[in-house]
Design a protein around this motif. Sequence first.
Motif, PDB file in Angstrom:
ATOM      1  N   ARG A   1      45.855 -63.912 -16.823  1.00  0.00           N
ATOM      2  CA  ARG A   1      47.167 -63.525 -17.351  1.00  0.00           C
ATOM      3  C   ARG A   1      47.870 -64.687 -18.022  1.00  0.00           C
ATOM      4  NH1 ARG A   1      48.571 -61.327 -13.076  1.00  0.00           N
ATOM      5  NH2 ARG A   1      49.911 -62.886 -12.112  1.00  0.00           N
ATOM      6  N   HIS A   2      47.724 -65.862 -17.430  1.00  0.00           N
ATOM      7  CA  HIS A   2      48.404 -67.042 -17.971  1.00  0.00           C
ATOM      8  C   HIS A   2      47.484 -67.920 -18.818  1.00  0.00           C
ATOM      9  CE1 HIS A   2      52.125 -66.370 -15.720  1.00  0.00           C
ATOM     10  NE2 HIS A   2      51.371 -65.977 -14.712  1.00  0.00           N
ATOM     11  N   ARG A   3      46.272 -67.433 -19.046  1.00  0.00           N
ATOM     12  CA  ARG A   3      45.286 -68.144 -19.868  1.00  0.00           C
ATOM     13  C   ARG A   3      45.075 -69.578 -19.382  1.00  0.00           C
ATOM     14  NH1 ARG A   3      47.017 -65.963 -25.949  1.00  0.00           N
ATOM     15  NH2 ARG A   3      46.814 -63.726 -25.446  1.00  0.00           N
ATOM     16  N   VAL A   4      44.870 -69.685 -18.086  1.00  0.00           N
ATOM     17  CA  VAL A   4      44.666 -70.995 -17.465  1.00  0.00           C
ATOM     18  C   VAL A   4      43.179 -71.324 -17.487  1.00  0.00           C
ATOM     19  CG1 VAL A   4      44.920 -72.369 -15.365  1.00  0.00           C
ATOM     20  CG2 VAL A   4      46.675 -70.670 -15.977  1.00  0.00           C
ATOM     21  N   ALA A   5      42.846 -72.467 -18.052  1.00  0.00           N
ATOM     22  CA  ALA A   5      41.438 -72.869 -18.150  1.00  0.00           C
ATOM     23  C   ALA A   5      41.124 -74.118 -17.340  1.00  0.00           C
ATOM     24  CB  ALA A   5      41.069 -73.120 -19.616  1.00  0.00           C
ATOM     25  N   ASP A   6      42.154 -74.685 -16.687  1.00  0.00           N
ATOM     26  CA  ASP A   6      41.962 -75.937 -15.950  1.00  0.00           C
ATOM     27  C   ASP A   6      42.996 -75.982 -14.832  1.00  0.00           C
ATOM     28  OD1 ASP A   6      41.263 -78.452 -15.108  1.00  0.00           O
ATOM     29  OD2 ASP A   6      42.130 -79.503 -16.814  1.00  0.00           O
ATOM     30  N   ALA A   7      42.667 -75.390 -13.693  1.00  0.00           N
ATOM     31  CA  ALA A   7      43.636 -75.232 -12.619  1.00  0.00           C
ATOM     32  C   ALA A   7      43.218 -75.998 -11.374  1.00  0.00           C
ATOM     33  CB  ALA A   7      43.803 -73.757 -12.263  1.00  0.00           C
TER      34      ALA A   7
ATOM     35  N   ASP B   1      42.979 -61.593  -7.093  1.00  0.00           N
ATOM     36  CA  ASP B   1      44.374 -61.905  -7.399  1.00  0.00           C
ATOM     37  C   ASP B   1      44.475 -63.242  -8.128  1.00  0.00           C
ATOM     38  OD1 ASP B   1      45.404 -59.614  -6.172  1.00  0.00           O
ATOM     39  OD2 ASP B   1      45.823 -60.620  -4.276  1.00  0.00           O
ATOM     40  N   VAL B   2      43.716 -64.234  -7.643  1.00  0.00           N
ATOM     41  CA  VAL B   2      43.733 -65.560  -8.269  1.00  0.00           C
ATOM     42  C   VAL B   2      43.139 -65.490  -9.668  1.00  0.00           C
ATOM     43  CG1 VAL B   2      42.896 -67.940  -8.099  1.00  0.00           C
ATOM     44  CG2 VAL B   2      43.636 -66.724  -6.035  1.00  0.00           C
ATOM     45  N   LEU B   3      42.017 -64.815  -9.807  1.00  0.00           N
ATOM     46  CA  LEU B   3      41.360 -64.725 -11.106  1.00  0.00           C
ATOM     47  C   LEU B   3      42.228 -63.997 -12.126  1.00  0.00           C
ATOM     48  CD1 LEU B   3      37.723 -63.939  -9.944  1.00  0.00           C
ATOM     49  CD2 LEU B   3      38.688 -66.149 -10.593  1.00  0.00           C
ATOM     50  N   ARG B   4      42.931 -62.953 -11.694  1.00  0.00           N
ATOM     51  CA  ARG B   4      43.821 -62.232 -12.614  1.00  0.00           C
ATOM     52  C   ARG B   4      44.965 -63.126 -13.066  1.00  0.00           C
ATOM     53  NH1 ARG B   4      42.625 -57.692  -9.386  1.00  0.00           N
ATOM     54  NH2 ARG B   4      44.367 -58.157  -8.013  1.00  0.00           N
ATOM     55  N   LEU B   5      45.473 -63.956 -12.156  1.00  0.00           N
ATOM     56  CA  LEU B   5      46.535 -64.877 -12.552  1.00  0.00           C
ATOM     57  C   LEU B   5      46.031 -65.856 -13.614  1.00  0.00           C
ATOM     58  CD1 LEU B   5      49.187 -66.616 -10.424  1.00  0.00           C
ATOM     59  CD2 LEU B   5      47.758 -68.017 -11.910  1.00  0.00           C
ATOM     60  N   LEU B   6      44.811 -66.379 -13.428  1.00  0.00           N
ATOM     61  CA  LEU B   6      44.244 -67.288 -14.429  1.00  0.00           C
ATOM     62  C   LEU B   6      44.124 -66.593 -15.775  1.00  0.00           C
ATOM     63  CD1 LEU B   6      41.367 -68.982 -12.377  1.00  0.00           C
ATOM     64  CD2 LEU B   6      43.700 -69.826 -12.733  1.00  0.00           C
TER      65      LEU B   6
ATOM     66  N   ILE C   1      40.626 -69.485  -2.051  1.00  0.00           N
ATOM     67  CA  ILE C   1      40.410 -70.393  -3.185  1.00  0.00           C
ATOM     68  C   ILE C   1      38.940 -70.759  -3.336  1.00  0.00           C
ATOM     69  CG2 ILE C   1      42.777 -71.242  -3.101  1.00  0.00           C
ATOM     70  CD1 ILE C   1      41.706 -73.892  -1.950  1.00  0.00           C
ATOM     71  N   ALA C   2      38.192 -70.795  -2.231  1.00  0.00           N
ATOM     72  CA  ALA C   2      36.752 -71.043  -2.344  1.00  0.00           C
ATOM     73  C   ALA C   2      36.074 -69.899  -3.090  1.00  0.00           C
ATOM     74  CB  ALA C   2      36.135 -71.226  -0.961  1.00  0.00           C
ATOM     75  N   ALA C   3      36.409 -68.658  -2.726  1.00  0.00           N
ATOM     76  CA  ALA C   3      35.817 -67.500  -3.390  1.00  0.00           C
ATOM     77  C   ALA C   3      36.205 -67.440  -4.856  1.00  0.00           C
ATOM     78  CB  ALA C   3      36.242 -66.215  -2.674  1.00  0.00           C
ATOM     79  N   ALA C   4      37.480 -67.711  -5.151  1.00  0.00           N
ATOM     80  CA  ALA C   4      37.939 -67.662  -6.541  1.00  0.00           C
ATOM     81  C   ALA C   4      37.266 -68.740  -7.380  1.00  0.00           C
ATOM     82  CB  ALA C   4      39.456 -67.819  -6.598  1.00  0.00           C
ATOM     83  N   ALA C   5      37.168 -69.953  -6.841  1.00  0.00           N
ATOM     84  CA  ALA C   5      36.547 -71.047  -7.591  1.00  0.00           C
ATOM     85  C   ALA C   5      35.083 -70.764  -7.875  1.00  0.00           C
ATOM     86  CB  ALA C   5      36.694 -72.350  -6.820  1.00  0.00           C
ATOM     87  N   ASP C   6      34.417 -70.107  -6.950  1.00  0.00           N
ATOM     88  CA  ASP C   6      33.009 -69.793  -7.137  1.00  0.00           C
ATOM     89  C   ASP C   6      32.795 -68.802  -8.282  1.00  0.00           C
ATOM     90  OD1 ASP C   6      30.395 -70.432  -5.673  1.00  0.00           O
ATOM     91  OD2 ASP C   6      30.263 -68.244  -5.840  1.00  0.00           O
ATOM     92  N   ARG C   7      33.830 -67.999  -8.570  1.00  0.00           N
ATOM     93  CA  ARG C   7      33.720 -66.947  -9.579  1.00  0.00           C
ATOM     94  C   ARG C   7      34.445 -67.278 -10.877  1.00  0.00           C
ATOM     95  NH1 ARG C   7      35.380 -62.048  -5.360  1.00  0.00           N
ATOM     96  NH2 ARG C   7      34.026 -62.770  -3.655  1.00  0.00           N
ATOM     97  N   ALA C   8      35.079 -68.444 -10.943  1.00  0.00           N
ATOM     98  CA  ALA C   8      36.026 -68.707 -12.029  1.00  0.00           C
ATOM     99  C   ALA C   8      35.400 -69.330 -13.264  1.00  0.00           C
ATOM    100  CB  ALA C   8      37.158 -69.594 -11.525  1.00  0.00           C
TER     101      ALA C   8
END
Length: 222
Positions: free
Chosen positions: A66-72, A59-64, A84-91
Amino acid sequence: MTTFVLVPGAWKGSWSFEAVTPLLERAGHTVHALTLTGLRPDDDRSTVASANLDTHADDVLRLLDRHRVADATLVGHSYAGMVIAAAADRAAGRISGLVHLDAYVPHDGESCWSSTNAHFRDVFAAGAAATGYAVRPPGDGDPRRRPHPLASFVQTIRLTGAHERVTRREFVYCSGWEDRTPFAALRTRLRADPAWRVHELPTGHDAMHEAPEAVAALLLGG
């Protein structure tokens, strides 16, 4: 300016940050508050039953994406520390900050179930008794709370260590519920780790509601 992604804890949706979001936006920052899969009002039974920790990290990765976020900066409350730990590890380097707001900070192979205390394991087990897949909200609370997918509590997290390259890593300990908090030992651990900044708020677990100005100030001070 910072892009904040706010991820709610168990049973809650984006509304749990409703008092914090405008304070961050007023300071000129971009804010995305998430409602995780299985917690949305229109999610059906199969969606709730199948949602797990991987689903929520996605869900977090899709939001990044969708909004083209490169520095969150990801902010996770309670259970969402796992997310957020899992998402950051994969981002793939798109995360510059992690703020665990009275939240779990997992090692590889841990789960919310294994990381919490006996009180909350009892809450999870009793809450899932009716369906076997969704944990009903405990006690009295905001009527917007929804049953939480059990699989997300028990799935173990898989971390490669990439999340440890995030520059800003902060933990906020809420000291106003010492009788039930599962985070006291975590506070001690992170205080001894120079990679982490540890803050303390004299509030109950839901600091976003009790002291939104203080929470916003901590986020803006990073």
